[in-house]
Design a protein around this motif. Sequence first.
Motif, PDB file in Angstrom:
ATOM      1  N   UNK A 325      -4.575  64.187 -14.929  1.00 50.16           N
ATOM      2  CA  UNK A 325      -3.211  64.680 -15.046  1.00 50.16           C
ATOM      3  C   UNK A 325      -2.340  63.779 -15.900  1.00 50.16           C
ATOM      4  N   UNK A 326      -2.481  62.462 -15.716  1.00 51.82           N
ATOM      5  CA  UNK A 326      -1.720  61.501 -16.523  1.00 51.82           C
ATOM      6  C   UNK A 326      -2.042  61.676 -18.000  1.00 51.82           C
ATOM      7  N   UNK A 378       1.393  73.316 -24.616  1.00 58.88           N
ATOM      8  CA  UNK A 378       2.401  73.219 -23.558  1.00 58.88           C
ATOM      9  C   UNK A 378       1.881  73.733 -22.217  1.00 58.88           C
ATOM     10  N   UNK A 379       0.810  74.510 -22.217  1.00 58.62           N
ATOM     11  CA  UNK A 379       0.236  74.977 -20.953  1.00 58.62           C
ATOM     12  C   UNK A 379      -0.240  73.818 -20.083  1.00 58.62           C
ATOM     13  N   UNK A 380      -0.466  72.652 -20.689  1.00 55.89           N
ATOM     14  CA  UNK A 380      -0.852  71.491 -19.886  1.00 55.89           C
ATOM     15  C   UNK A 380       0.255  71.108 -18.906  1.00 55.89           C
ATOM     16  N   UNK A 385       1.702  70.447 -13.592  1.00 56.53           N
ATOM     17  CA  UNK A 385       2.781  70.687 -12.645  1.00 56.53           C
ATOM     18  C   UNK A 385       2.280  71.329 -11.364  1.00 56.53           C
ATOM     19  N   UNK A 386       1.391  72.309 -11.500  1.00 54.65           N
ATOM     20  CA  UNK A 386       0.813  72.942 -10.311  1.00 54.65           C
ATOM     21  C   UNK A 386       0.034  71.928  -9.480  1.00 54.65           C
ATOM     22  N   UNK A 387      -0.659  71.026 -10.175  1.00 52.29           N
ATOM     23  CA  UNK A 387      -1.409  69.976  -9.467  1.00 52.29           C
ATOM     24  C   UNK A 387      -0.458  69.017  -8.741  1.00 52.29           C
ATOM     25  N   UNK A 388       0.665  68.683  -9.351  1.00 50.29           N
ATOM     26  CA  UNK A 388       1.628  67.789  -8.717  1.00 50.29           C
ATOM     27  C   UNK A 388       2.232  68.409  -7.457  1.00 50.29           C
ATOM     28  N   UNK A 392      -5.151  72.403  -7.272  1.00 52.07           N
ATOM     29  CA  UNK A 392      -6.200  71.799  -8.104  1.00 52.07           C
ATOM     30  C   UNK A 392      -5.739  71.699  -9.549  1.00 52.07           C
ATOM     31  N   UNK A 393      -6.343  70.794 -10.296  1.00 55.40           N
ATOM     32  CA  UNK A 393      -6.001  70.634 -11.706  1.00 55.40           C
ATOM     33  C   UNK A 393      -6.886  71.575 -12.518  1.00 55.40           C
ATOM     34  N   UNK A 394      -6.315  72.677 -12.953  1.00 51.22           N
ATOM     35  CA  UNK A 394      -7.065  73.689 -13.695  1.00 51.22           C
ATOM     36  C   UNK A 394      -6.995  73.411 -15.190  1.00 51.22           C
TER      37      UNK A 394
END
Length: 397
Positions: A325-326, A378-380, A385-388, A392-394
Amino acid sequence: MTPLSPAQADETRTWLSRVENVSGLLAEKRAQAEQDRATPTAVMDALRAQEFHRMWVSHSFSGANVSLRTGSAVLQALARIDPSAAWQMGVQGAIGRLSDYLPDKVAARLFCTSRGLVVGGVNPTGEAVPVPGGYRVRGTWSFASGATHADWLLCAAVLAPCTSGSSGGQRGQDGPAPIRMLFIPGSTASFIDDWHSLGLCGTGSGSFTVDNVVVPESHSVDGSLLRRPPAVRRTRGYAIAYYDFAPFTTASTALGIAQQTLDVFRELAGRTVPARSTHALADSATVHATFARATALVRAAELVLADAADQAMAHGETGGEELSGVIRLAAASVAENCVSAVTMLHTAAGAAALRSGDDLDRCFRDIHTAARHITLATTNFEMVGAHLFGGPLLMRR
């Protein structure tokens, strides 16, 4: 951001001196690359002679095994001269990371005994049909930067269901089909000249097709492994997952483009007097403020990317989704900052920015093209954000 140790600083200085060795040729041939929509062979030979294409390959496979910070600094320096050349070296750096997932003998064959690039298509737009001992591959891959300079091509393919006596996997009832990353000799592919882009024109990012080429199991990698660090072994170059490594290559090139834009705009503003004005752009308070804001955006991008590189080198083995994520936030932030900075300066230049082929025009086109890459998209922000928020990190929804 952690300060570089003396040894790391020396490594970076040594590799940046290699950029100086080719800077004249890159500048001289850049216009030709734009016109031909591919990097000239002489330039590619010079880049390979400096070993830029093997910067991020393990010492065990004849690579330099440089740090992320050093490799990033090199790509930024190359991009300040020729972003298309930097992009191709970055693509090679990313795909070169698969050497740590391949069997040692195969990795040595691809990277020790081969002098050309090892690049290709990482989007799984082909099909791999399991056959005894390997896979039969077919398909078409686009955006294959530098592929015509490659000795080996990577083909990401959807794995078809197993048949009796074959290797491979089976599509799950509810999940996506497994992905296989397969390496084929470049001579077995057919190339399509379809790279007509807004920017990064010299990358030669056309398409290639493969029709029924059999790839040994040993020359392939299970795509599901690439979100985790490669297995521990003596020859491993980096304890960093493939998908945690790749964003540094694209982000570094984007950052180099923005750095070049600052230099180009400063020079242009000093010599440009707008219509019906008696003062140069460089005398305008509005331009001063715009240039300062653009500089701050680029500087912030430099810092966030360097910090992410330090985090990856220190925690690649254990960082998991938090580290991923970072890194993804850093890459997307670099792209957003750099696009904003270049666009601000392009706008501030007024009509002077409209001369096709000028450096500012080229920077504008190149940064907007680079930012379309999935690692910079930008979808990252959405996925991280969803992971935060606990999900899960998709890769993508």
